[in-house]
Design a protein around this motif. Structure first.
Motif, PDB file in Angstrom:
ATOM      1  N   UNK A 176     -16.618  33.273 106.927  1.00  0.00           N
ATOM      2  CA  UNK A 176     -16.360  34.572 107.549  1.00  0.00           C
ATOM      3  C   UNK A 176     -15.248  35.321 106.790  1.00  0.00           C
ATOM      4  N   UNK A 177     -14.240  34.542 106.415  1.00  0.00           N
ATOM      5  CA  UNK A 177     -13.107  35.123 105.690  1.00  0.00           C
ATOM      6  C   UNK A 177     -13.526  35.558 104.280  1.00  0.00           C
ATOM      7  N   UNK A 178     -14.359  34.714 103.657  1.00  0.00           N
ATOM      8  CA  UNK A 178     -14.843  35.042 102.314  1.00  0.00           C
ATOM      9  C   UNK A 178     -15.612  36.362 102.354  1.00  0.00           C
TER      10      UNK A 178
ATOM     11  N   UNK B  31      -6.610  31.604 104.363  1.00  0.00           N
ATOM     12  CA  UNK B  31      -6.743  32.277 103.073  1.00  0.00           C
ATOM     13  C   UNK B  31      -6.027  31.485 101.978  1.00  0.00           C
ATOM     14  N   UNK B  32      -4.888  30.894 102.353  1.00  0.00           N
ATOM     15  CA  UNK B  32      -4.156  30.038 101.402  1.00  0.00           C
ATOM     16  C   UNK B  32      -4.981  28.810 101.047  1.00  0.00           C
ATOM     17  N   UNK B  33      -5.505  28.135 102.093  1.00  0.00           N
ATOM     18  CA  UNK B  33      -6.274  26.899 101.909  1.00  0.00           C
ATOM     19  C   UNK B  33      -7.470  27.087 100.982  1.00  0.00           C
ATOM     20  N   UNK B  34      -8.142  28.218 101.163  1.00  0.00           N
ATOM     21  CA  UNK B  34      -9.387  28.448 100.430  1.00  0.00           C
ATOM     22  C   UNK B  34      -9.147  29.106  99.080  1.00  0.00           C
ATOM     23  N   UNK B  35      -7.923  29.569  98.845  1.00  0.00           N
ATOM     24  CA  UNK B  35      -7.658  30.311  97.615  1.00  0.00           C
ATOM     25  C   UNK B  35      -8.046  31.783  97.736  1.00  0.00           C
ATOM     26  N   UNK B  36      -8.625  32.164  98.903  1.00  0.00           N
ATOM     27  CA  UNK B  36      -9.006  33.568  99.102  1.00  0.00           C
ATOM     28  C   UNK B  36      -7.783  34.479  99.126  1.00  0.00           C
ATOM     29  N   UNK B  37      -6.606  33.882  99.280  1.00  0.00           N
ATOM     30  CA  UNK B  37      -5.376  34.662  99.271  1.00  0.00           C
ATOM     31  C   UNK B  37      -5.197  35.390  97.935  1.00  0.00           C
ATOM     32  N   UNK B  38      -5.771  34.836  96.874  1.00  0.00           N
ATOM     33  CA  UNK B  38      -5.600  35.489  95.573  1.00  0.00           C
ATOM     34  C   UNK B  38      -6.333  36.838  95.526  1.00  0.00           C
TER      35      UNK B  38
ATOM     36  N   UNK C 102       3.955  38.378  98.951  1.00  0.00           N
ATOM     37  CA  UNK C 102       3.120  37.642  97.997  1.00  0.00           C
ATOM     38  C   UNK C 102       3.203  36.159  98.321  1.00  0.00           C
ATOM     39  N   UNK C 103       2.066  35.492  98.281  1.00  0.00           N
ATOM     40  CA  UNK C 103       2.009  34.072  98.634  1.00  0.00           C
ATOM     41  C   UNK C 103       2.271  33.215  97.401  1.00  0.00           C
TER      42      UNK C 103
END
Ligand code: C2E
Ligand code: MG
Ligand code: MG
Ligand code: MG
Length: 281
Positions: free
Chosen positions: A30-32, A81-88, A121-122
């Motif tokens: 869903x986040x992706x 988002x951090x876990x999946x790398x989607x934060x980038x 920024x993460x």
């Protein structure tokens, strides 16, 4: 546990695991999709001067405009988002959008525009070797002077590996400001401020002074002054706290007492909401 190994119990246990994993991957999908479909918006919270209450800057805070669940705060999705790398990719969007908005305010509001817009920024973003180049690209595309952008990091980001140190040095070299967010809550030592120079320290809201409990707020201000770093008090909720911080010598503050995070178009017409804010041209 041993009991659950009976056929039914085992079955139940595995099913439970699967559904938790399934739930997780559904949330991640869903986040992706949300990232791919641009379901995010930025709200902005003013950072004000003390004692005047003029807007000195604004912090961009991301929200997810969820198709079914309404507007979600970062507490509901940043960790995933951090876990999946989607934060980038999400962080890249936040950066570009905040920089674009900062430039638009300068055109629209002139002198009354926030002087700098802050972006959180993460750790993952700072470890990405392309981060500094993306910052430079966003500034150039929008025509925003580098000082119009502040990058907020936390203590754990600052001690992070990969390209973090190179990125931080590179953006500061451009003239972008770097702020240390939630200061005082991390596990790092004060030597961090020597190893990782910053332009601003944001005193975590847990240290906003209460009667008889203001030692940390005082000490952090003194530290910031000694290091020639700007100090901002976060999470100021009452007039008493604002007055106390002013007495101590704080010149910057942020919190519900002054203004809540709001959509960009409301910040543009904010003047009546912040007492003493200087009129625009
Ligand atoms: P933060 O960077 O420390 O941002 C301040 C948070 O405190 C915001 O919550 C803000 O709405 C809230 N706040 C402001 N004034 C007050 C006050 O007077 N009292 C109280 N109780 N709270 C106040 P928000 O928007 O829910 O964001 C939470 C955190 O999520 C942020 O903390 C930041 O760490 C993270 N975040 C937000 N946007 C982004 C983003 O674009 N990227 C990344 N990586 N993280 C983000
Ligand atoms: Mg922040
Ligand atoms: Mg903070
Ligand atoms: Mg925080």
């Amino acid at each position: 546990e041993a009991k659950a190994r009976g056929e039914g119990g085992h079955q139940r246990y595995v099913t439970g695991m699967e559904s938790r994993a399934a739930e997780r991957s559904r949330r991640h999908a869903e986040l992706r999709r949300a990232v791919a479909e641009d379901q995010f918006v930025l709200h902005y919270q003013p950072v004000v001067t003390l004692p005047e209450g003029s807007m000195a800057g604004a912090e961009a805070l991301v929200r997810w405009q969820h198709p079914d669940r309404g507007l979600l705060g970062p507490g509901e999705f940043i960790e995933a988002a951090e876990e999946t790398g989607l934060i980038v990719p999400l962080g890249r969007w936040v950066l570009r959008e905040a920089v674009r908005q900062a430039a638009a305010w300068r055109t629209e509001l002139g002198e009354a525009a926030p002087r700098t817009v802050s972006v959180n920024a993460s750790p993952r973003q700072l470890q990405d070797p392309d981060f500094a180049a993306e910052v430079a690209g966003a500034l150039a595309e929008a025509g925003l002077p580098a000082a119009g952008l502040t990058v907020e990091i936390t203590e754990s980001t600052a001690v992070g590996g990969g390209a973090t140190q190179t990125n931080l040095a590179a953006v500061r070299e451009m003239g972008v400001r770097v702020a240390l967010d939630d200061f005082g809550t991390g596990a790092s030592t004060l030597s961090l401020l020597v190893d990782c120079p910053v332009d601003q320290i944001k005193l975590d809201r847990s240290f906003v002074p209460e009667p008889g409990r203001d030692a940390i707020a005082r000490a952090v201000l003194q530290l910031a002054q000694a290091m020639d770093v700007e100090a901002v008090a976060e999470g100021v909720e009452t007039p008493e706290q604002a007055a106390r911080l002013t007495e101590m010598g704080y010149r910057r503050a942020q919190g519900y007492h002054f203004a809540r995070p709001m959509p960009a178009d409301r910040l543009s017409v904010l003047e009546p909401m912040i007492p003493g804010r200087r009129a625009g041209p």
